[in-house]
Design a protein around this motif. Sequence first.
Motif, short mmCIF file in Angstrom:
data_model
loop_
_atom_site.label_atom_id
_atom_site.label_comp_id
_atom_site.label_asym_id
_atom_site.label_seq_id
_atom_site.Cartn_x
_atom_site.Cartn_y
_atom_site.Cartn_z
N PRO A 156 5.30 10.31 -3.12
CA PRO A 156 6.40 10.10 -4.06
C PRO A 156 5.88 9.95 -5.49
O PRO A 156 4.90 9.27 -5.73
N ALA A 157 6.55 10.62 -6.44
CA ALA A 157 6.19 10.47 -7.84
C ALA A 157 6.60 9.12 -8.39
O ALA A 157 6.05 8.63 -9.37
N SER A 158 7.59 8.50 -7.75
CA SER A 158 8.01 7.14 -8.09
C SER A 158 8.52 6.49 -6.81
O SER A 158 8.85 7.18 -5.84
N CYS A 159 8.57 5.18 -6.80
CA CYS A 159 8.97 4.47 -5.58
C CYS A 159 10.40 4.83 -5.19
O CYS A 159 11.31 4.81 -6.02
N GLY A 160 10.58 5.20 -3.94
CA GLY A 160 11.89 5.58 -3.43
C GLY A 160 12.20 7.05 -3.56
O GLY A 160 13.19 7.52 -2.99
N ALA A 161 11.39 7.80 -4.29
CA ALA A 161 11.63 9.24 -4.44
C ALA A 161 11.10 9.99 -3.23
O ALA A 161 10.24 9.50 -2.49
N ALA A 162 11.62 11.20 -3.03
CA ALA A 162 11.14 12.03 -1.94
C ALA A 162 9.69 12.46 -2.21
O ALA A 162 9.31 12.68 -3.36
N ALA A 163 8.91 12.58 -1.18
CA ALA A 163 7.53 13.00 -1.33
C ALA A 163 7.45 14.47 -1.72
O ALA A 163 8.22 15.30 -1.22
N GLY B 227 6.20 7.71 -18.77
CA GLY B 227 5.84 8.91 -18.02
C GLY B 227 4.74 8.60 -17.03
O GLY B 227 3.64 8.21 -17.43
N GLY B 228 5.03 8.75 -15.74
CA GLY B 228 4.00 8.53 -14.72
C GLY B 228 4.00 7.12 -14.16
O GLY B 228 3.03 6.38 -14.35
N HIS B 229 5.07 6.74 -13.45
CA HIS B 229 5.11 5.40 -12.83
C HIS B 229 3.92 5.20 -11.90
O HIS B 229 3.40 4.09 -11.77
N ARG B 230 3.52 6.28 -11.27
CA ARG B 230 2.49 6.16 -10.23
C ARG B 230 1.12 5.82 -10.80
O ARG B 230 0.18 5.57 -10.04
N PHE B 231 0.99 5.82 -12.13
CA PHE B 231 -0.28 5.44 -12.75
C PHE B 231 -0.24 4.01 -13.30
O PHE B 231 -1.11 3.60 -14.06
N ALA C 8 0.81 -1.22 0.00
CA ALA C 8 0.00 0.00 0.00
C ALA C 8 0.84 1.27 0.00
O ALA C 8 0.31 2.37 -0.12
N THR C 9 2.17 1.13 0.15
CA THR C 9 3.05 2.31 0.20
C THR C 9 3.77 2.56 -1.12
O THR C 9 4.61 3.46 -1.19
N THR C 10 3.50 1.78 -2.17
CA THR C 10 4.14 2.04 -3.45
C THR C 10 3.58 3.33 -4.05
O THR C 10 2.50 3.79 -3.69
N CYS C 11 4.32 3.88 -5.01
CA CYS C 11 3.88 5.15 -5.61
C CYS C 11 2.54 4.98 -6.32
O CYS C 11 1.69 5.89 -6.26
N CYS D 21 6.89 -0.57 -9.84
CA CYS D 21 5.47 -0.68 -10.16
C CYS D 21 5.26 -1.01 -11.63
O CYS D 21 4.35 -1.76 -11.98
N CYS D 22 6.08 -0.42 -12.51
CA CYS D 22 5.90 -0.64 -13.94
C CYS D 22 6.13 -2.10 -14.30
O CYS D 22 5.38 -2.68 -15.10
N ALA D 23 7.16 -2.71 -13.72
CA ALA D 23 7.46 -4.10 -14.04
C ALA D 23 6.44 -5.05 -13.42
O ALA D 23 5.89 -5.93 -14.09
N VAL D 24 6.16 -4.87 -12.14
CA VAL D 24 5.28 -5.81 -11.43
C VAL D 24 3.85 -5.72 -11.96
O VAL D 24 3.18 -6.74 -12.14
N LEU D 25 3.36 -4.53 -12.23
CA LEU D 25 1.99 -4.35 -12.68
C LEU D 25 1.85 -4.41 -14.20
O LEU D 25 0.80 -4.82 -14.72
#
Length: 290
Positions: free
Chosen positions: A268-275, A166-170, A3-6, A139-143
């Motif tokens: 975070p815009a992507s996993c591991g990035a600063a919020a 563009g847009g890992h979080r989507f 639940a904490t992924t981007c 997220c891109c690979a797993v989903l």
Amino acid sequence: MPATTCSALSALDEPLPGTAATAPGYVCLEVPSGWGRDVLDGTFLGTDLSDELSARAQAADVRILFIRRPGRDVERETRTVLLARTEPEDTWCERLEITEPAELLDIVPRVVAGPAPGIGAAVQDPIVLVCAHGKRDLCCAVLGRPIAAALTAEFGQDVWECSHTGGHRFAPSMIMLPTGYTYGRLDADHSIAAVREARKGHVYAGGLRGRSTWSAFGQAAEIAVREELAGFAIDAVTVEDGDEPIVRHRDGRAWRVGVETSELPARPASCGAAAKPARPVVATMITPLQ
């Protein structure tokens, strides 16, 4: 996915319209392995070729992506290249084979607005690109990979895994060529439905992020008008981009769309990035024009 992924955090409240990368043109190179974090970071193509391709792509207003077949792919003597322009008046896609990536130096400048250059075979059915760029974001690979596999089972050679859209979080994120319509957060069934609709000449409403031809404001405006009309024929509308985009229907009607940027809590815009705060664009008013 945790639940904490981007992508999980974005899905809580971030709207999709207006989030497609702006790219009126695409050049997609088949690279089965060896992707770096960025396709033009020199990992696969080398620094000199990457730098020159980047400059030529910027001048031609195109986006360069790496593509590969879903599943375990193998190296071949030639590489597939897909070329596409997304403008409604001149939407086209061509496929060709090259032997050396350096051949792109001459190809990229020809992917400009206007009719297809005729350097490859014309592609009739929509090409589907599903982001599976694990080195860019998990997220891109797993989903993305399961979506690409499910689409391949029905649409075969028209489906590719691709690098960062563009847009890992989507994630999972999917682009249709040649139109450039981009989708996010679609499961396998809805992704298949989106491709089926594209083959009929329709834009699927679910998970629609926008047409990459337009800016974020133009994308949001187009989607707002399509939803208002419940009209999703691909070529039904065009957009005059700007701070207050004008959406024109092929039947002569037109609407001015008020669009503004809102602000959501930091994530975070992507996993591991600063919020940091998310700033989605939102269509606020649709005004018919006489």
